[in-house]
Design a protein around this motif. Sequence first.
Motif, PDB file in Angstrom:
ATOM      1  N   LEU A   1      -2.538   1.031  -1.706  1.00 58.01           N
ATOM      2  CA  LEU A   1      -3.552   0.175  -2.320  1.00 58.01           C
ATOM      3  C   LEU A   1      -2.962  -0.822  -3.305  1.00 58.01           C
ATOM      4  CD1 LEU A   1      -6.729   0.311  -1.929  1.00 58.01           C
ATOM      5  CD2 LEU A   1      -5.513   2.248  -1.018  1.00 58.01           C
ATOM      6  N   GLU A   2      -1.890  -0.461  -3.934  1.00 55.56           N
ATOM      7  CA  GLU A   2      -1.329  -1.318  -4.984  1.00 55.56           C
ATOM      8  C   GLU A   2      -0.204  -2.211  -4.471  1.00 55.56           C
ATOM      9  OE1 GLU A   2      -0.491   1.351  -8.224  1.00 55.56           O
ATOM     10  OE2 GLU A   2      -2.593   1.946  -8.350  1.00 55.56           O
ATOM     11  N   GLY A   3      -0.091  -2.360  -3.166  1.00 55.76           N
ATOM     12  CA  GLY A   3       0.929  -3.259  -2.648  1.00 55.76           C
ATOM     13  C   GLY A   3       1.113  -3.207  -1.149  1.00 55.76           C
ATOM     14  N   GLY A   4       1.001  -2.044  -0.554  1.00 61.33           N
ATOM     15  CA  GLY A   4       1.331  -1.899   0.860  1.00 61.33           C
ATOM     16  C   GLY A   4       0.414  -2.611   1.826  1.00 61.33           C
ATOM     17  N   ILE A   5      -0.892  -2.550   1.588  1.00 63.19           N
ATOM     18  CA  ILE A   5      -1.832  -3.113   2.556  1.00 63.19           C
ATOM     19  C   ILE A   5      -2.398  -4.455   2.104  1.00 63.19           C
ATOM     20  CG2 ILE A   5      -2.438  -0.839   3.446  1.00 63.19           C
ATOM     21  CD1 ILE A   5      -5.081  -1.045   1.866  1.00 63.19           C
ATOM     22  N   GLY A   6      -1.915  -4.975   1.001  1.00 65.17           N
ATOM     23  CA  GLY A   6      -2.460  -6.197   0.417  1.00 65.17           C
ATOM     24  C   GLY A   6      -2.295  -7.440   1.262  1.00 65.17           C
ATOM     25  N   TYR A   7      -1.382  -7.436   2.205  1.00 66.45           N
ATOM     26  CA  TYR A   7      -1.173  -8.632   3.028  1.00 66.45           C
ATOM     27  C   TYR A   7      -2.211  -8.755   4.148  1.00 66.45           C
ATOM     28  CZ  TYR A   7       1.032  -5.721   6.639  1.00 66.45           C
ATOM     29  OH  TYR A   7       1.278  -4.775   7.591  1.00 66.45           O
ATOM     30  N   TRP A   8      -2.950  -7.675   4.439  1.00 62.36           N
ATOM     31  CA  TRP A   8      -3.963  -7.757   5.487  1.00 62.36           C
ATOM     32  C   TRP A   8      -5.353  -7.349   5.017  1.00 62.36           C
ATOM     33  CZ3 TRP A   8      -6.470  -3.236   6.875  1.00 62.36           C
ATOM     34  CH2 TRP A   8      -5.800  -2.023   6.643  1.00 62.36           C
TER      35      TRP A   8
ATOM     36  N   GLY B   1       5.843  -0.533   2.462  1.00 60.04           N
ATOM     37  CA  GLY B   1       5.804  -0.636   3.922  1.00 60.04           C
ATOM     38  C   GLY B   1       5.510   0.696   4.578  1.00 60.04           C
ATOM     39  N   ASP B   2       6.115   1.767   4.058  1.00 65.23           N
ATOM     40  CA  ASP B   2       5.828   3.104   4.580  1.00 65.23           C
ATOM     41  C   ASP B   2       4.347   3.444   4.367  1.00 65.23           C
ATOM     42  OD1 ASP B   2       8.541   3.874   5.318  1.00 65.23           O
ATOM     43  OD2 ASP B   2       8.934   4.038   3.166  1.00 65.23           O
ATOM     44  N   ALA B   3       3.849   3.205   3.148  1.00 65.25           N
ATOM     45  CA  ALA B   3       2.453   3.515   2.824  1.00 65.25           C
ATOM     46  C   ALA B   3       1.501   2.701   3.695  1.00 65.25           C
ATOM     47  CB  ALA B   3       2.192   3.258   1.341  1.00 65.25           C
ATOM     48  N   ASP B   4       1.837   1.438   3.939  1.00 65.09           N
ATOM     49  CA  ASP B   4       1.036   0.586   4.816  1.00 65.09           C
ATOM     50  C   ASP B   4       0.961   1.187   6.224  1.00 65.09           C
ATOM     51  OD1 ASP B   4      -0.209  -1.651   6.107  1.00 65.09           O
ATOM     52  OD2 ASP B   4       1.755  -2.506   6.527  1.00 65.09           O
ATOM     53  N   ASN B   5       2.104   1.576   6.779  1.00 62.86           N
ATOM     54  CA  ASN B   5       2.131   2.175   8.116  1.00 62.86           C
ATOM     55  C   ASN B   5       1.298   3.447   8.176  1.00 62.86           C
ATOM     56  OD1 ASN B   5       3.797   0.294   9.416  1.00 62.86           O
ATOM     57  ND2 ASN B   5       5.645   1.302   8.716  1.00 62.86           N
ATOM     58  N   ILE B   6       1.378   4.260   7.148  1.00 59.43           N
ATOM     59  CA  ILE B   6       0.624   5.520   7.109  1.00 59.43           C
ATOM     60  C   ILE B   6      -0.880   5.242   7.097  1.00 59.43           C
ATOM     61  CG2 ILE B   6       0.124   7.552   5.690  1.00 59.43           C
ATOM     62  CD1 ILE B   6       3.180   7.376   4.854  1.00 59.43           C
TER      63      ILE B   6
END
Length: 134
Positions: free
Chosen positions: A33-40, A117-122
């Motif tokens: 929430l604090e960086g991983g998925i912010g691009y989408w 990036g790991d958190a985004d993938n998860i």
Amino acid sequence: MSENTEAQDKSITFELTVTPSDKCLQDIFHTALEGGIGYWSTCSEYKREGLAPSEVYAVIHDSEDDDKEYRITIETIRQGLRKIVSHEVKYNVGEDEAVQNLAVGILTEEDYDYDAGDADNIVQAGLFGELVYG
């Protein structure tokens, strides 16, 4: 015989069941929430302070289609980890070795340097059952 074949001949495969701690799952949740998925995505609601792990959640919207709303919970993180570790979802940062490092490092809480990036993938694996973005 190639080096890769020799390594496979020496390897031993076994099943390991691990229960990640609430802290581990919450850390991945926060990193996403604090960086991983912010691009989408954009976050419209984020509830975490003073809540039991099962009550922590965020509501996000697709950055390109605000009508697409998703709710992320700790269970989303757990499902994403399951799908990646079981190879149901291809992990975006590498092949088997990266997945093994993720599984051993995060799930056993060894010092694994996971990142946004790991958190985004998860999160994507948990929400969509596949990696849709990035």
